[in-house]
Each structure stands twice: as structure tokens, then as C-alpha cells.
Design a protein around this motif. Structure first.
Motif, short mmCIF file in Angstrom:
data_model
loop_
_atom_site.label_atom_id
_atom_site.label_comp_id
_atom_site.label_asym_id
_atom_site.label_seq_id
_atom_site.Cartn_x
_atom_site.Cartn_y
_atom_site.Cartn_z
N MET A 21 15.44 -19.79 13.62
CA MET A 21 16.41 -19.34 12.20
C MET A 21 15.45 -19.61 11.00
O MET A 21 15.59 -18.67 10.24
CB MET A 21 17.76 -20.25 12.23
N TRP A 22 15.05 -20.61 10.97
CA TRP A 22 14.18 -20.90 9.69
C TRP A 22 12.92 -20.00 9.68
O TRP A 22 12.71 -19.53 8.40
CB TRP A 22 13.43 -22.40 9.98
N ARG A 23 12.31 -19.57 10.60
CA ARG A 23 11.48 -18.37 10.14
C ARG A 23 11.82 -17.30 9.85
O ARG A 23 11.37 -16.44 9.04
CB ARG A 23 10.58 -17.93 11.63
N ALA A 24 13.20 -16.70 10.09
CA ALA A 24 13.78 -15.45 9.77
C ALA A 24 14.38 -15.80 8.41
O ALA A 24 13.93 -14.88 7.66
CB ALA A 24 15.04 -15.13 10.77
N MET A 25 14.70 -16.92 8.05
CA MET A 25 15.36 -17.28 6.86
C MET A 25 14.06 -17.35 5.80
O MET A 25 14.25 -16.89 4.50
CB MET A 25 16.25 -18.57 6.80
N ILE A 26 12.99 -17.99 6.41
CA ILE A 26 11.78 -17.82 5.16
C ILE A 26 11.39 -16.71 4.87
O ILE A 26 11.03 -16.44 3.81
CB ILE A 26 10.70 -18.95 6.03
N TYR A 27 11.29 -15.69 5.95
CA TYR A 27 10.96 -14.26 5.84
C TYR A 27 11.76 -13.73 4.95
O TYR A 27 11.32 -13.09 3.76
CB TYR A 27 10.69 -13.61 6.97
N LYS A 28 13.00 -13.83 5.13
CA LYS A 28 14.00 -13.01 4.21
C LYS A 28 14.08 -13.48 2.91
O LYS A 28 13.95 -12.61 1.81
CB LYS A 28 15.20 -13.26 5.00
N GLU A 29 14.10 -14.70 2.51
CA GLU A 29 14.14 -15.42 1.25
C GLU A 29 12.94 -15.16 0.41
O GLU A 29 13.17 -14.65 -0.74
CB GLU A 29 14.66 -16.88 1.39
N LEU A 30 11.78 -15.16 1.02
CA LEU A 30 10.65 -15.08 0.45
C LEU A 30 10.46 -13.54 -0.17
O LEU A 30 10.05 -13.28 -1.00
CB LEU A 30 9.25 -15.86 1.08
N ARG A 31 10.93 -12.84 0.93
CA ARG A 31 10.83 -11.25 0.42
C ARG A 31 11.71 -10.84 -0.65
O ARG A 31 11.43 -10.14 -1.65
CB ARG A 31 11.00 -10.61 1.95
N GLU A 32 12.85 -11.74 -0.61
CA GLU A 32 13.98 -11.27 -1.55
C GLU A 32 13.33 -11.75 -3.01
O GLU A 32 13.96 -11.33 -4.14
CB GLU A 32 15.29 -11.83 -1.27
N LEU A 33 12.79 -13.05 -2.97
CA LEU A 33 12.65 -13.88 -4.14
C LEU A 33 11.31 -13.48 -4.87
O LEU A 33 10.78 -14.01 -5.98
CB LEU A 33 12.61 -15.41 -4.01
#
Lengths: 216, 316
Positions: free
Chosen positions: A1-13
Motif C-alpha cells: 500500500m505504501w509504495r502505491a500511495m507514495i507514487y500517487k501522492e508524489l505524482r499529484e503533489l
């Protein structure tokens, strides 16, 4: 979960982070005796002791933290993607905590970079005709840390459900008060506990709102 | 018989308005349940309550034996949910969306998702924001079935799709999701969609579940009586099973649940020129049923062999 969330959030921010970091670096140029007319003139004050840099850092930092907080919550609500995200097999608290951790990390790292650069420049002999002690950087670090409360306030405001904007913006408004109090209280042994208590209250409120609000 | 979905007295108010009213629903495992209703009938709110995204004011909901608000991640991994409008991160490419979703699941059928994307001719590099509504629905479906779910909850998956795309999507949906033992709750306001898939239907009218019976039973129970007169028609007498009646010129159209000899006698007592009893297809039956005088609709419930009409006050 963390890897997916890190990727998503960093890409969005990343867009907001790049813009804010560039702005912070630009205004840090004044402290480095650089000139960007008509934006600013080279600072004549002792590094970390002039007011201008604090003022611009606070102004850009406030904008940065508000944008981050709202992008992670209100934008997601507006897009309807919380319906997608919250159905993934992970606890809602874990998803929210991952968002908070990544958002905070983005703010803290991006806004720390210009401070570190200015501090290293100031600590390098021959760069300016004024004294420098590492302890002189403390007020700036304190401002940097205090602004995390604005991020938490914006995150709460973006997530909270309410009919009126007044209710929705209440957490953001109170975060300004908390940040002001934490930053301007002259005794660290009062300011630091106040900061920690405020953070705990905001995170608790965020997790409560995330769990109890309707995503309709 | 074990149930994949159970709700008890599920009720939700938005302000003063009751959008879901004391909903009791039991969907057996392995069944395909068509959840119908007009726009604003309370279908999406019900589904969001099932998914733990909207809190009920009263009542409880269980999915695969767990309370919908405390479903553990392991059980949630067995439930697929296609939200209305297919919200996926628009900045992602199809491949990004697959990679992002896959990281959450312990079971992931990569071969199946490749087949589905290939079937729909969806390149992995395509950006979600550049896809049409139909293609976004296809990506959502692929992401939903890849973890091999036991329960699929589809909230109006064909909303906003044109007729051709909808037909294509539904045929693929039937092919992909029909697997023994898989439970499917499929909501729509287009009954033609449900007719192809569901073995049982529920119809919500103004937040109340008015119909909960096998699909064929509903279709066979509703009849339209067309009564011709010389002049302006009289009102149809209030009786058991009456859904509603409309005057069209010299014609009186009456919708009846559980049409019987008694209804025929009532029609004959009006001294008409002619009486025609029309069998309705499912879509027409749904339209006629839901456009009726709403508070007074007769209810279908359970695996009924008879039709109850227990709420006829105020029928026009």
C-alpha cells in the motif's frame, strides 16, 4: 500500500512542490545577496537576522501548505476519487495517515532545502561581512516547523463536511492562530508542547472526520 | 442459504428528506441482483452505505458477513465496487492505474486484466483523461475483476454510455463476471440492462424498496389494461393491485399488479367499448410501475407466488 500511495501522492503533489520550492529559492536569493529586480533587492542585513526573508518564507510557506492540504483532500473529494481510493483493501486510517505523512514530508523537505542552502552559504567564510552562528538559524527552523500546523489545518478543512464555508474553513482559521501562538511565544518550553498538542489534535480530528463523514 | 448482502432497516436522511427508508435486503450468494429505480430513488446512496462510504442514520448493512463499516482489508479485497461515473485518477495512464491498484491486492489475475484490456483495445499507455466514458467504464471493470472478487457491486456502470457502447459493455460484462458462486449487485435506471443480467430484481421508489422478487415474476405480474369508451372515461375504481390509471382521450389505461377476473369485472362494470389486456416487457413494466402514484404502489416481496397489495391508500 505504501509504495502505491507514495507514487500517487508524489505524482499529484510534484507540481505544487516544484512551484513552491522554486519560489522559496527565488526569495532566498535576497539573503544570498542576489538581486532580482523588481521582486527584491539584495539583503543588507546579517543572514537569518533580517525580517524580509522571514516574511517571504512565511508567505510562500503558507500558500504552499494550504495548496498541499487542499490538493490531498478537497481535490480528491471534488474528483470523486475517494470512492475509488477508499475501496482499496487497506484501512481508511492507514490511507489517510499515508497521505498526511507524504504531504508533510513534501512540505518539510522542499521548504528545508532553501534554509539549508542559505545556512551553508552563511557558514562559508568569505561570503559575507557579518558574524554567523548555527544557532542564528533556529528562528527560521521554528517558523518552518510551525507552518506544518497550517498544512494540518488545510488538510482538515479540505476533508471536513459542512453546509457552510465558515464551518469548513474553521480548522484552517484556527491553524493560523495556533501557528502564530507557537511561533511568537518566546519560551520554547511553552511553544513546543503547544505545537505537539496542536498536531495531535489536528491528526485526531482528521482521522475522526475521515472515518465519520459521508462520501456521497 | 448464506447471504452476501444483508441490510436491516437501513435508513438515510439528507436534511429533512428520507432518501433510503427502512431498507431490508437479503441477497443470496451466487445471485445476480438487479437494483433498479429512477434517478434519485436512493440506489446510489444505498450502495454507498453498503460500501461504508455513507453512514446510515438507522440500521445496519453486512457484506460477506461483516458490518459494512468495519470490513477488514482481507474481506474488502474480495469485494469489487464500480462507483458511479467510474472515478479513476485522470492523470494516470491505464498501465499506471493497473500498477497502482495491483499493489493493494493479495490476489491479482494479471492474465485476465491483460485479456480484458486487449479485448477492449485499451493501450496501457493511454491517459485516463483522454478516454471516453465508455473506455473509462471498461478500465474500471478490468480493475474490479482482476482481484478475483466474490462479490461485485456495480453502481450504474452504464450511466452516460451511448446505446452501442452500453450493449458492448454489458455483453463483455456478462462474459467476464459470470462465474459460479459470484454474487453481483447491479444498479441501473435502464431496465433493459438488468434484463440481460439479473435473476432477481429490486426496485426502489422514493427510497422505499417496492419490488424484491425474481425478474420473471415481476414481468408476468404487471399488466396494462386499455379500456376504450365512447366519451370521456370514468375513474377506475380503487382495488387491490392497482398501480395507477391514466386517461388518454377516450381511453383509460390502467396498470395492475396480479391481474385477475375481479379486475376484469371491475373494468366491465364501467360499460366500455372494448377492453385489451397488454403484456408488458420488463422495461415497459418498470416504467409503468415507477411512474405510478408513488406512495400507493403495491409491493412485490420475497419469492412470492402471489402478489400482495398492502398499501393502496390514495390510489387515483
Amino acid at each position: 500500500m505504501w509504495r502505491a500511495m507514495i507514487y500517487k501522492e508524489l505524482r499529484e503533489l510534484c507540481g505544487i512542490a516544484a512551484l513552491a520550492t522554486a519560489a522559496l529559492f527565488l526569495y532566498s536569493g535576497s539573503e544570498l545577496r542576489m538581486s532580482f529586480r523588481p521582486l527584491f533587492e539584495p539583503s543588507q542585513s546579517v543572514p537569518f537576522l533580517g525580517d524580509d526573508w522571514y516574511y517571504y518564507f512565511a508567505l510562500i510557506g503558507i500558500g504552499f501548505t494550504i495548496l498541499l492540504g487542499f490538493k490531498q483532500t478537497a481535490w480528491e473529494l471534488w474528483q470523486g476519487t475517494f470512492l475509488f481510493l477508499f475501496h482499496r483493501p487497506a484501512r481508511r486510517n492507514d490511507l489517510i495517515v499515508s497521505k498526511l505523512t507524504i504531504g508533510l514530508a513534501v512540505y518539510l523537505i522542499c521548504s528545508a532545502l532553501p534554509i539549508v542552502c542559505v545556512a551553508l552559504w552563511a557558514a562559508t567564510p568569505g561570503t559575507h561581512a557579518s558574524p554567523f552562528e548555527w544557532s542564528m538559524t533556529l528562528p527560521m527552523w521554528w517558523l518552518w516547523l510551525s507552518l506544518t500546523l497550517i498544512y494540518l489545518g488545510a488538510f482538515t478543512s479540505g476533508l471536513i463536511d459542512g453546509k457552510w464555508y465558515g464551518i469548513r474553513l474553521m480548522p484552517l482559521a484556527t491553524s493560523f492562530l495556533a501557528t502564530t501562538a507557537v511561533y511568537f511565544i518566546p519560551w520554547w518550553w511553552v511553544g513546543l508542547p503547544l505545537f505537539v498538542v496542536s498536531c495531535v489534535l489536528y491528526v485526531t480530528a482528521i482521522l475522526f472526520v475521515a472515518r465519520t463523514r459521508d462520501y456521497s | 442459504m448464506s447471504h452476501a448482502i444483508i441490510t436491516r432497516q437501513l435508513t438515510k436522511y439528507y436534511g429533512e428528506k428520507c432518501v433510503v427508508n427502512q431498507l431490508n435486503l437479503s441477497i443470496p450468494q451466487g445471485s445476480i441482483y438487479g437494483f433498479l429505480g429512477r434517478n434519485g430513488a436512493g440506489k446510489s446512496t444505498t450502495i454507498k452505505m453498503l460500501m461504508g462510504l455513507v453512514h446510515p442514520d438507522v440500521g445496519t448493512a453486512e457484506l460477506l458477513g461483516e458490518d459494512s463499516f468495519s470490513i477488514c482489508p482481507q474481506t474488502r479485497a474480495k469485494i469489487a465496487y464500480l462507483a458511479e461515473g467510474h472515478p479513476i485518477y485522470k492523470w494516470m495512464s491505464v498501465g499506471d492505474a493497473v500498477d497502482f491498484t495491483r499493489k493493494f491486492y493479495p490476489v491479482w489475475n494479471g492474465e485476465l486484466i491483460d485479456q480484458i484490456l486487449d479485448h477492449f483495445q485499451l493501450p496501457r499507455k493511454s491517459k485516463i483523461r483522454k478516454l471516453s466514458n465508455g473506455q473509462r467504464a471498461q478500465v474500471s471493470l478490468a480493475l474490479a475483476v482482476a482481484p478475483e472478487p466474490e462479490l461485485l457491486i456495480l453502481d450504474d456502470p452504464t450511466l452516460g454510455l451511448d446505446t452501442v457502447v452500453r450493449r458492448d459493455f454489458l455483453e463483455s460484462l456478462i462474459q467476464i463476471i459470470q462465474r459460479k458462486g459470484r454474487t453481483i449487485l447491479f444498479s441501473s435506471h435502464v431496465l433493459g440492462d438488468i434484463e440481460r443480467v439479473a435473476d432477481r430484481i429490486g426496485i426502489m421508489v422514493d427510497g422505499v424498496l417496492r419490488v424484491d422478487c425474481p425478474t420473471e415474476h415481476f414481468k408476468e405480474s404487471l399488466r396494462k389494461i386499455v379500456i376504450e369508451f365512447h366519451e370521456a372515461p370514468p375513474d377506475f375504481p380503487i382495488c387491490q393491485g392497482l398501480v395507477g390509471s391514466w386517461k388518454v382521450g377516450n381511453r383509460l389505461e390502467v396498470n395492475i399488479v396480479g391481474y385477475s377476473e375481479e379486475h376484469r369485472r371491475l373494468a366491465e362494470s364501467l360499460d366500455p367499448l372494448s377492453i385489451d389486456v397488454v403484456t408488458l416487457n420488463l422495461e415497459d413494466a418498470f416504467i409503468e410501475y415507477t411512474r405510478g402514484s408513488r406512495r400507493a404502489l403495491p409491493c412485490f416481496s420475497g419469492d412470492v407466488s402471489h402478489v400482495e397489495s398492502n398499501d393502496l391508500q390514495g390510489v387515483a
